[in-house]
Design a protein around this motif. Sequence first.
Motif, short mmCIF file in Angstrom:
data_model
loop_
_atom_site.label_atom_id
_atom_site.label_comp_id
_atom_site.label_asym_id
_atom_site.label_seq_id
_atom_site.Cartn_x
_atom_site.Cartn_y
_atom_site.Cartn_z
N ARG A 79 -5.59 -4.74 11.62
CA ARG A 79 -5.29 -4.58 10.20
C ARG A 79 -6.03 -3.34 9.70
NH1 ARG A 79 -7.18 -5.56 5.01
NH2 ARG A 79 -5.70 -6.48 3.53
N ASP A 80 -5.32 -2.24 9.60
CA ASP A 80 -5.89 -0.98 9.13
C ASP A 80 -5.71 -0.93 7.62
OD1 ASP A 80 -6.18 1.78 8.33
OD2 ASP A 80 -6.10 2.31 10.46
N ALA A 81 -6.80 -1.03 6.89
CA ALA A 81 -6.72 -1.17 5.44
C ALA A 81 -6.01 -0.01 4.77
CB ALA A 81 -8.12 -1.33 4.85
N VAL A 82 -6.15 1.19 5.32
CA VAL A 82 -5.52 2.35 4.72
C VAL A 82 -4.08 2.50 5.19
CG1 VAL A 82 -5.60 4.86 4.48
CG2 VAL A 82 -7.73 3.53 4.47
N ALA A 83 -3.88 2.50 6.50
CA ALA A 83 -2.56 2.78 7.06
C ALA A 83 -1.53 1.71 6.69
CB ALA A 83 -2.65 2.90 8.57
N ARG A 84 -1.97 0.44 6.57
CA ARG A 84 -1.00 -0.62 6.32
C ARG A 84 -0.30 -0.45 4.97
NH1 ARG A 84 -2.50 -5.50 3.73
NH2 ARG A 84 -1.37 -6.63 5.33
N PHE A 85 -1.00 0.03 3.97
CA PHE A 85 -0.38 0.19 2.66
C PHE A 85 0.41 1.48 2.57
CE2 PHE A 85 -3.61 -3.00 1.85
CZ PHE A 85 -2.82 -3.95 1.23
N ALA A 86 -0.02 2.48 3.33
CA ALA A 86 0.77 3.71 3.37
C ALA A 86 2.12 3.47 4.04
CB ALA A 86 0.00 4.80 4.12
N ALA A 87 2.18 2.48 4.97
CA ALA A 87 3.40 2.23 5.73
C ALA A 87 4.25 1.10 5.15
CB ALA A 87 3.03 1.89 7.17
N ARG A 88 3.85 0.55 4.00
CA ARG A 88 4.54 -0.64 3.51
C ARG A 88 6.01 -0.39 3.18
NH1 ARG A 88 1.40 1.41 -0.54
NH2 ARG A 88 2.37 1.71 -2.58
N GLY A 89 6.37 0.87 2.88
CA GLY A 89 7.76 1.18 2.56
C GLY A 89 8.70 1.05 3.74
N GLN A 90 8.15 0.89 4.95
CA GLN A 90 8.99 0.73 6.14
C GLN A 90 9.60 -0.66 6.22
OE1 GLN A 90 6.63 1.78 9.57
NE2 GLN A 90 5.79 3.60 8.56
N GLY A 91 9.14 -1.58 5.40
CA GLY A 91 9.68 -2.94 5.44
C GLY A 91 9.54 -3.58 4.08
N THR A 92 9.47 -4.92 4.05
CA THR A 92 9.36 -5.63 2.79
C THR A 92 7.91 -5.84 2.38
OG1 THR A 92 9.49 -7.75 3.97
CG2 THR A 92 11.55 -6.81 3.12
N GLY A 93 6.99 -5.26 3.11
CA GLY A 93 5.57 -5.38 2.77
C GLY A 93 4.71 -4.98 3.94
N ALA A 94 3.41 -4.77 3.65
CA ALA A 94 2.49 -4.32 4.69
C ALA A 94 2.33 -5.34 5.80
CB ALA A 94 1.13 -4.01 4.07
N GLY A 95 2.34 -6.63 5.45
CA GLY A 95 2.18 -7.67 6.47
C GLY A 95 3.30 -7.66 7.49
N GLN A 96 4.52 -7.47 7.01
CA GLN A 96 5.65 -7.42 7.94
C GLN A 96 5.55 -6.21 8.86
OE1 GLN A 96 9.31 -5.80 6.63
NE2 GLN A 96 10.57 -7.29 7.71
N VAL A 97 5.14 -5.07 8.31
CA VAL A 97 5.07 -3.84 9.10
C VAL A 97 4.07 -3.97 10.23
CG1 VAL A 97 4.45 -1.39 9.03
CG2 VAL A 97 5.87 -2.36 7.22
N GLU A 98 2.87 -4.52 9.95
CA GLU A 98 1.86 -4.58 11.00
C GLU A 98 2.23 -5.58 12.10
OE1 GLU A 98 -1.64 -5.13 8.75
OE2 GLU A 98 -1.09 -7.10 7.99
N ILE A 99 3.03 -6.59 11.79
CA ILE A 99 3.46 -7.52 12.81
C ILE A 99 4.58 -6.92 13.67
CG2 ILE A 99 4.60 -9.75 13.22
CD1 ILE A 99 1.63 -9.92 12.46
#
Length: 256
Positions: A79-99
Amino acid sequence: MIEPSKSQYVQIAELLQRRIDDGTYPPGSVLPSEPDLANELNVSRVTVNKAVTLLRASGAVKVRRGAGTFVRSLPKIPRDAVARFAARGQGTGAGQVEITKLNLQSRTAYLHIGEVTAPPEVDRLLQLNGRPALVRSRVLFANEEPTQLADSYYPWALVKNSNLTEPDVGKGGSYGRLADLGHGPVRFTEDINVRMPTDDERRRLEIEPTLPVFEITHVAYAEGDQPVSVTIHVMPGHLWTLRYGWNDMAGEGAQG
């Protein structure tokens, strides 16, 4: 070989962990039964049971009643605190993207979405002064295994007419919808505590009562330092690695 200087059950737990690490018992597989292990290692079943209890306490294995003891099937999740929110637009949220980055199947189960009185700490952080909040309470899964609980709160007056009141908020997640309302987050803070799970958390996360959890309080602020969202994440400690990165604002050559 069992060393007399070390407890038998500790040595057996270490042996089983090595077998898990080297793939002898691959992720998702069933451990040999306690009687089989006792016969193989020439120890009592009670000793094997104590060894397996250690592995359960570490999160390495999980007992499914009537089915056996299974090796943890999920990898460690970064769980990268910075990268996860920068990438959230790739899906329906940061949690989905990191999984999905781990090639795992993401799923979210909503427990409650609606108007509530916020808990005292959330009320303070959102500066509600007793006014109602919208809560989006959910369990996040990877390959149908629970990975975290997340309760997100928003000022009710701000979001009551938005689709944040619906389960599917669309691409970009809740922060995308806040941006649509003209209150897109521009700053975030996180406080992290480590504690033991409550009975309800343990049940929903399917973890042993001995396994600590991360509790992350994530606050999002819009322009003007207006708090617009508070999310409480509860995450099994054995399953997650938390990563934080920052620039050296003190200048080159500073010593820490």
